[in-house]
Each structure stands twice: as structure tokens, then as C-alpha cells.
Design a protein around this motif. Structure first.
Motif, PDB file in Angstrom:
ATOM      1  N   SER A 138       0.829  -1.208   0.000  1.00  0.00           N
ATOM      2  CA  SER A 138       0.000   0.000   0.000  1.00  0.00           C
ATOM      3  C   SER A 138       0.864   1.258   0.000  1.00  0.00           C
ATOM      4  CB  SER A 138      -0.924   0.001   1.217  1.00  0.00           C
ATOM      5  OG  SER A 138      -0.191   0.247   2.415  1.00  0.00           O
ATOM      6  N   ILE A 139       2.049   1.163   0.608  1.00  0.00           N
ATOM      7  CA  ILE A 139       2.960   2.308   0.600  1.00  0.00           C
ATOM      8  C   ILE A 139       3.378   2.622  -0.827  1.00  0.00           C
ATOM      9  CG2 ILE A 139       5.239   3.094   1.356  1.00  0.00           C
ATOM     10  CD1 ILE A 139       4.803   1.360   3.881  1.00  0.00           C
ATOM     11  N   PHE A 140       3.710   1.588  -1.584  1.00  0.00           N
ATOM     12  CA  PHE A 140       4.054   1.804  -2.992  1.00  0.00           C
ATOM     13  C   PHE A 140       2.826   2.234  -3.799  1.00  0.00           C
ATOM     14  CE2 PHE A 140       7.269  -1.616  -1.834  1.00  0.00           C
ATOM     15  CZ  PHE A 140       8.262  -0.694  -1.563  1.00  0.00           C
ATOM     16  N   ALA A 141       1.646   1.746  -3.414  1.00  0.00           N
ATOM     17  CA  ALA A 141       0.422   2.158  -4.097  1.00  0.00           C
ATOM     18  C   ALA A 141       0.185   3.654  -3.927  1.00  0.00           C
ATOM     19  CB  ALA A 141      -0.770   1.362  -3.571  1.00  0.00           C
ATOM     20  N   GLY A 142       0.596   4.202  -2.776  1.00  0.00           N
ATOM     21  CA  GLY A 142       0.472   5.643  -2.590  1.00  0.00           C
ATOM     22  C   GLY A 142       1.311   6.415  -3.589  1.00  0.00           C
ATOM     23  N   MET A 143       2.458   5.857  -3.979  1.00  0.00           N
ATOM     24  CA  MET A 143       3.274   6.493  -5.014  1.00  0.00           C
ATOM     25  C   MET A 143       2.515   6.525  -6.339  1.00  0.00           C
ATOM     26  SD  MET A 143       6.987   4.742  -4.262  1.00  0.00           S
ATOM     27  CE  MET A 143       7.741   4.769  -2.629  1.00  0.00           C
ATOM     28  N   ILE A 144       1.864   5.407  -6.658  1.00  0.00           N
ATOM     29  CA  ILE A 144       1.085   5.356  -7.900  1.00  0.00           C
ATOM     30  C   ILE A 144      -0.017   6.396  -7.877  1.00  0.00           C
ATOM     31  CG2 ILE A 144      -0.457   3.907  -9.280  1.00  0.00           C
ATOM     32  CD1 ILE A 144       1.120   1.495  -8.386  1.00  0.00           C
ATOM     33  N   LEU A 145      -0.703   6.519  -6.732  1.00  0.00           N
ATOM     34  CA  LEU A 145      -1.778   7.504  -6.611  1.00  0.00           C
ATOM     35  C   LEU A 145      -1.248   8.909  -6.845  1.00  0.00           C
ATOM     36  CD1 LEU A 145      -4.714   8.071  -5.951  1.00  0.00           C
ATOM     37  CD2 LEU A 145      -4.110   8.080  -3.523  1.00  0.00           C
ATOM     38  N   ALA A 146      -0.054   9.202  -6.317  1.00  0.00           N
ATOM     39  CA  ALA A 146       0.541  10.523  -6.532  1.00  0.00           C
ATOM     40  C   ALA A 146       0.785  10.767  -8.016  1.00  0.00           C
ATOM     41  CB  ALA A 146       1.847  10.643  -5.745  1.00  0.00           C
ATOM     42  N   PHE A 147       1.313   9.763  -8.721  1.00  0.00           N
ATOM     43  CA  PHE A 147       1.561   9.909 -10.157  1.00  0.00           C
ATOM     44  C   PHE A 147       0.254  10.092 -10.930  1.00  0.00           C
ATOM     45  CE2 PHE A 147       5.482   7.057  -9.376  1.00  0.00           C
ATOM     46  CZ  PHE A 147       6.231   8.160  -9.009  1.00  0.00           C
ATOM     47  N   LEU A 148      -0.787   9.353 -10.522  1.00  0.00           N
ATOM     48  CA  LEU A 148      -2.075   9.458 -11.208  1.00  0.00           C
ATOM     49  C   LEU A 148      -2.712  10.835 -10.994  1.00  0.00           C
ATOM     50  CD1 LEU A 148      -3.634   5.927 -10.513  1.00  0.00           C
ATOM     51  CD2 LEU A 148      -2.640   6.787 -12.653  1.00  0.00           C
ATOM     52  N   LEU A 149      -2.609  11.375  -9.790  1.00  0.00           N
ATOM     53  CA  LEU A 149      -3.158  12.711  -9.546  1.00  0.00           C
ATOM     54  C   LEU A 149      -2.404  13.752 -10.356  1.00  0.00           C
ATOM     55  CD1 LEU A 149      -3.953  12.885  -5.715  1.00  0.00           C
ATOM     56  CD2 LEU A 149      -5.532  12.649  -7.622  1.00  0.00           C
ATOM     57  N   THR A 150      -1.102  13.586 -10.459  1.00  0.00           N
ATOM     58  CA  THR A 150      -0.309  14.511 -11.268  1.00  0.00           C
ATOM     59  C   THR A 150      -0.748  14.457 -12.727  1.00  0.00           C
ATOM     60  OG1 THR A 150       1.601  14.311  -9.803  1.00  0.00           O
ATOM     61  CG2 THR A 150       2.009  15.086 -12.039  1.00  0.00           C
ATOM     62  N   ALA A 151      -0.956  13.235 -13.233  1.00  0.00           N
ATOM     63  CA  ALA A 151      -1.389  13.084 -14.629  1.00  0.00           C
ATOM     64  C   ALA A 151      -2.791  13.639 -14.833  1.00  0.00           C
ATOM     65  CB  ALA A 151      -1.334  11.607 -15.023  1.00  0.00           C
ATOM     66  N   THR A 152      -3.639  13.512 -13.817  1.00  0.00           N
ATOM     67  CA  THR A 152      -5.031  13.970 -13.950  1.00  0.00           C
ATOM     68  C   THR A 152      -5.152  15.481 -13.900  1.00  0.00           C
ATOM     69  OG1 THR A 152      -5.834  11.934 -12.915  1.00  0.00           O
ATOM     70  CG2 THR A 152      -7.343  13.819 -12.944  1.00  0.00           C
ATOM     71  N   PHE A 153      -4.484  16.119 -12.940  1.00  0.00           N
ATOM     72  CA  PHE A 153      -4.656  17.554 -12.735  1.00  0.00           C
ATOM     73  C   PHE A 153      -3.564  18.390 -13.389  1.00  0.00           C
ATOM     74  CE2 PHE A 153      -6.951  15.652  -9.165  1.00  0.00           C
ATOM     75  CZ  PHE A 153      -8.178  16.297  -9.291  1.00  0.00           C
ATOM     76  N   GLY A 154      -2.400  17.772 -13.688  1.00  0.00           N
ATOM     77  CA  GLY A 154      -1.340  18.509 -14.357  1.00  0.00           C
ATOM     78  C   GLY A 154      -0.959  19.763 -13.593  1.00  0.00           C
ATOM     79  N   PRO A 155      -0.942  20.911 -14.270  1.00  0.00           N
ATOM     80  CA  PRO A 155      -0.527  22.147 -13.595  1.00  0.00           C
ATOM     81  C   PRO A 155      -1.576  22.732 -12.652  1.00  0.00           C
ATOM     82  CG  PRO A 155      -1.143  22.605 -15.861  1.00  0.00           C
ATOM     83  CD  PRO A 155      -1.195  21.118 -15.708  1.00  0.00           C
ATOM     84  N   SER A 156      -2.775  22.138 -12.583  1.00  0.00           N
ATOM     85  CA  SER A 156      -3.818  22.635 -11.674  1.00  0.00           C
ATOM     86  C   SER A 156      -3.511  22.137 -10.264  1.00  0.00           C
ATOM     87  CB  SER A 156      -5.197  22.151 -12.137  1.00  0.00           C
ATOM     88  OG  SER A 156      -5.473  22.574 -13.453  1.00  0.00           O
ATOM     89  N   LEU A 157      -2.687  22.878  -9.546  1.00  0.00           N
ATOM     90  CA  LEU A 157      -2.144  22.403  -8.294  1.00  0.00           C
ATOM     91  C   LEU A 157      -3.163  22.399  -7.160  1.00  0.00           C
ATOM     92  CD1 LEU A 157       1.339  24.182  -8.400  1.00  0.00           C
ATOM     93  CD2 LEU A 157       0.753  21.873  -9.140  1.00  0.00           C
ATOM     94  N   HIS A 158      -4.005  23.435  -7.072  1.00  0.00           N
ATOM     95  CA  HIS A 158      -4.939  23.514  -5.942  1.00  0.00           C
ATOM     96  C   HIS A 158      -5.918  22.347  -5.906  1.00  0.00           C
ATOM     97  CE1 HIS A 158      -7.053  25.431  -2.638  1.00  0.00           C
ATOM     98  NE2 HIS A 158      -8.181  25.220  -3.268  1.00  0.00           N
ATOM     99  N   PRO A 159      -6.566  21.990  -7.019  1.00  0.00           N
ATOM    100  CA  PRO A 159      -7.453  20.812  -6.970  1.00  0.00           C
ATOM    101  C   PRO A 159      -6.721  19.535  -6.567  1.00  0.00           C
ATOM    102  CG  PRO A 159      -7.876  22.086  -8.943  1.00  0.00           C
ATOM    103  CD  PRO A 159      -6.639  22.654  -8.322  1.00  0.00           C
TER     104      PRO A 159
END
Length: 459
Positions: free
Chosen positions: A142-163
Motif C-alpha cells: 500500500s505504501i508503494f500504491a500511494g506512489m502510484i496515486l501521486a503519479f495518477l493525480l499529477t497526470a489527472t490535474f497537471g498544472p492545476s495544483l490547488h485541486p
């Protein structure tokens, strides 16, 4: 009245897994948007890099104190870690400037050792012995899964940092609430008696492993019948005289925090054991190579024509493979008592993969080599932590802290070394190969001490 505890409580593992993922999400929120974040907050890219670097730096400082806190106050310590992670994510939303961002990262970084050091303790308190290798594998994955979640949020929101920050804070809040609910009642298990040589010489270690599966019911006062129901521990005068105190659990199912006269501290118990010391030293190498590879893959492969998009995909695939490997491989390895063999083989393959990247860098080589490194090398962490859980018993939080501290220190040292060679990719990959190879003899030498440990399938 004593009873034999057999039921594992997986809800606690689920809650822990969510909080473990949350720590990594907060840590890596800006890993994929460094340039955009620097422009948005009006700071340098190096300043954005410090939002991640504060985590390993503070971990090295706080790993042992947090491990000691967990050994003494397990449930309160873990809950505090969960809510501090949530608080750190929330602080970043107070103001749209770098100061609030850094403050939030520091708060979450302080919380991380309280959460990650508890991966062995949560299984020891809430899972039956047969289920503990599986629980540690799930918690670590799950710790490594949190890394994946971080990458997915970055890909989803891109430069939209606040959301992105809002979603991250909401996830941390939900994770902390779920874990707190799961930990409202004490675990039905207590950590097994330590099998370390240092602990064996203290009154705390007088009970035998066979008595570890027999615990006093939390709803009934401890009495002499509890000792009578555990013949293995009552067979010696020392165990019989100490059984009444040992069977009186505190609020979290552990013995009272007062020290038994002559009892060593958890830190001295953990560090006095040569196996724990050797595992701590060994952790430096796979941690170090993984952190350096994750940090500099894009820069090292860029001269070979690998784009940032392709490098991001390679790293994402690497972590996904690591999550799958960490959830499956350690359970199989524990069942066959092949820990030393796997550690040696995974380090050897990592070295060969780095040599391949040095000789023939490219997209295809990167995908194959780095994905297989994730699949085989990342499971080394849950394998080592499961050995720690079996070995240290009531000093498991401190021992896990030693492993995490060594690993984060290795990450810093190897990443700095590879960073100095970032303009010389061939040399950088060969250095990582050498670091992995150096650890192979140490991994092979663990075969005999690991074989002497109690099998994970026995209570």
C-alpha cells in the motif's frame, strides 16, 4: 479468564494501508510537476525538490524516537501519525504560497515515521501469526500504491495544483478516519516474546513463543488462571512468577509501560541483536538503488532519446510491478523460507539490469530492466520487515525504525552519489550496479540466522 485468540482483524490492516498510502501521496505530490510548481509559487525547482527531500531527512532523525514511542504507546502513536499526515495535507491549503506548502510538508514528514514504523506492529497486534507475512506484504504494498496515486493525480490535474492538493487532503482525512475507527478497540494479539539474544536475558523474555498466542481477555481481570492455561510459559519458575504482570494488557493490549527492573530498552534490545544490525545495513543498498533510480531515471535516459513522458511511464510501470510483487512474492517466500535466496537473487538481477541500462540505454531496455527491478527488488522491504516482526517481538517498532532509517539514509547517500554523475549516465548506472552487487554476500550470509527463526506459520 484466558482464551486462545485465533481471529485476525483485517479492518485495521485496511485502515493502516490507506494511511500508509496517504503518507506517500503527500510526499510525492509535486514529483511530476516540479517545473509548473516552481513557476506557480515563484521559487526555484530546487526549492520544490525540498518539498520531497524533507521526508527522508526527517525520517533519519525521527525513526528511532518514533519507533520507541510506538513500542510504548502503539495505538495512540499510530493514530497521531495518521492525523498529523492529515494536518500536513490541510496546512498546504491555508495559503497559496510556498511557505504554507513547506510547512505542511514538514508536518507530514514528522508523521511519516510514526506510520511506516508501525507496519510490523499493526500485524502483530491485529493478525494471527499465520496471517502476519500476508499482512506485512499488504501494508508495504500500500505504501508503494500511494506512489502510484501521486503519479495518477499529477497526470489527472497537471498544472492545476490547488485541486490536486484538495483531493490529496480529502484522501488523507478519509484514511485517518477509517484507521481511527478500526483502532477503537485494542488488538486481540500482543507481540510475541522477543527472540533476540539480548531480550532472552531479561525478565520480559521469560515467556516462550508458545505462550505468545495465549492472551488474557481484555474484558476480564488478569489472574492466575491465565498463567495456568499457558503450560509452555508456566513450565519455568521465572515464567510463572512473571505471568500475572505479563497478562495484564494496557489500553492497546500491551503490558503496562513501566519497565521491569533490569529490562533493557527496546532500542538496546533491537540493536544488540546481530541479525537486526545486519538487516539494517543490508537495507541501505536496495533502498539506495531504488531511490536513486526513481530520482534520476529521466535524466539518465534522456541522452539515449527517452522522453520525459516515456520515462514517467517507465517509472509508473516500475512502481505498479513493485506493488504487485510486494503483495504476492513475500508471502510465497515466507512459506518456503527462501528469504536469503530471494534477497541475493533480487540484488544480483538489479545489478545486471543496471549494467544493461549502462550498455544499451533506451525505451525498450528501460521498460524491461526497470520494471523487473521493481517486481523483484521492492518486495525486499516487506521480506525484511517480516523477519523483523518475527525476531523482535515487543521491540518491533524500534527495530522497524532502524530498517527504515537505514533505508532512507541509503537513499540519500546513493542519490547524492548518482546525482553527481547525472551527466555521465554510463558511470551512474555502473555505480548503482556495483552498490547492488556489494550487498549480495551480505544477503547470502543471512541464510543460517534466518533459518534459526521460528517459522511464520507457527504461533
Amino acid at each position: 479468564m484466558a482464551r486462545v485468540v485465533t481471529g485476525s482483524r483485517w479492518a485495521a490492516i485496511v485502515g493502516y494501508s490507506l494511511v500508509g498510502a496517504a503518507t506517500q501521496l503527500v510526499w510525492l505530490n509535486f514529483a511530476g510537476v516540479t517545473t509548473d510548481a516552481a513557476a506557480h509559487y515563484g521559487v526555484s525547482e530546487s526549492a520544490i525538490g525540498w518539498l520531497a527531500q524533507v521526508f527522508p531527512l526527517l525520517y533519519v532523525v525521527l525513526a528511532i524516537p518514533c519507533g520507541l514511542a510506538l513500542d510504548r504507546w502503539f495505538r495512540p502513536g499510530l493514530v497521531v501519525g495518521a492525523w498529523l499526515t492529515c494536518a500536513g495535507a490541510a496546512v498546504r491549503l491555508i495559503g497559496d504560497d510556498y511557505g504554507w506548502l513547506l510547512a505542511g510538508q514538514i508536518v507530514a514528514a514528522i508523521a511519516q515515521p510514526l506510520v511506516l514504523n508501525a507496519v510490523t506492529g499493526i500485524t502483530g497486534h491485529y493478525l494471527a501469526p499465520d496471517d502476519r507475512p500476508k499482512g506485512i506484504a499488504v501494508g508495504t504494498a500500500s505504501i508503494f500504491a500511494g506512489m502510484i496515486l501521486a503519479f495518477l493525480l499529477t497526470a489527472t490535474f497537471g498544472p492545476s495544483l490547488h485541486p490536486m492538493l484538495v483531493v490529496s487532503a480529502a484522501f488523507c482525512l478519509a484514511a485517518a478516519a477509517i484507521l481511527t475507527t478500526a483502532l477503537r478497540t485494542p488488538g486481540t494479539f500482543a507481540p510475541a516474546a522477543s527472540s533476540t539474544p539480548a531480550a532472552a536475558a531479561t525478565p520480559a523474555a521469560a515467556s516462550t513463543p508458545a505462550s505468545a498466542s495465549v492472551r488474557a481477555d481484555a474484558s476480564a481481570p488478569a489472574d492466575a488462571s491465565a498463567a495456568a492455561s499457558a503450560p509452555a510459559s508456566a513450565s519455568t519458575p521465572a515464567a510463572a512468577s512473571g505471568s500475572a504482570a505479563a497478562s495484564a494488557p494496557g489500553p492497546d493490549g500491551q503490558r503496562p509501560g513501566e519497565r521491569v527492573p533490569g529490562e533493557r530498552s527496546p532500542l538496546r534490545i533491537a540493536w544488540a541483536d546481530p541479525l537486526i544490525r545486519r538487516l539494517s545495513v543490508l537495507a541501505i543498498f536496495p533502498f539506495g538503488v531504488f531511490v536513486a533510480l526513481s530520482t534520476f531515471t529521466q535524466a539518465l535516459l534522456e541522452p539515449a532519446g527517452v522522453t520525459s513522458t516515456a520515462a514517467s511511464a517507465i517509472l509508473l510501470t516500475n512502481v505498479i510491478a513493485g506493488v504487485l510483487g510486494s503483495a504476492i512474492i513475500p508471502v510465497i517466500i515466507a512459506r518456503h523460507r527462501a528469504e536469503s535466496t530471494h534477497l541475493a537473487l533480487s540484488l544480483t538481477f538489479t545489478a545486471l539490469a543496471c549494467v544493461a541500462l549502462a550498455i544499451a540505454p533506451g525505451v525498450l531496455t528501460g521498460f524491461i530492466a526497470i520494471t523487473l527491478i521493481g517486481l523483484l527488488l521492492l518486495p525486499a522491504l516487506p521480506i525484511v520487515l517480516e523477519l523483523v516482526e518475527r525476531r523482535t517481538g515487543e521491540a518491533e517498532g524500534t527495530a522497524a525504525g532502524l530498517i527504515w532509517m537505514a533505508g532512507n539514509l541509503g537513499g540519500l547517500l546513493v542519490a547524492v552519489t548518482v546525482g553527481l554523475l547525472v551527466d555521465h549516465p554510463t558511470a551512474a548506472f555502473l555505480v548503482m550496479a556495483l552498490i547492488a552487487l556489494i550487498a549480495v554476500p551480505g544477503a547470502r550470509s543471512l541464510k543460517r540466522p534466518i533459518a534459526e527463526l521460528q517459522p511464520p506459520s507457527q504461533p
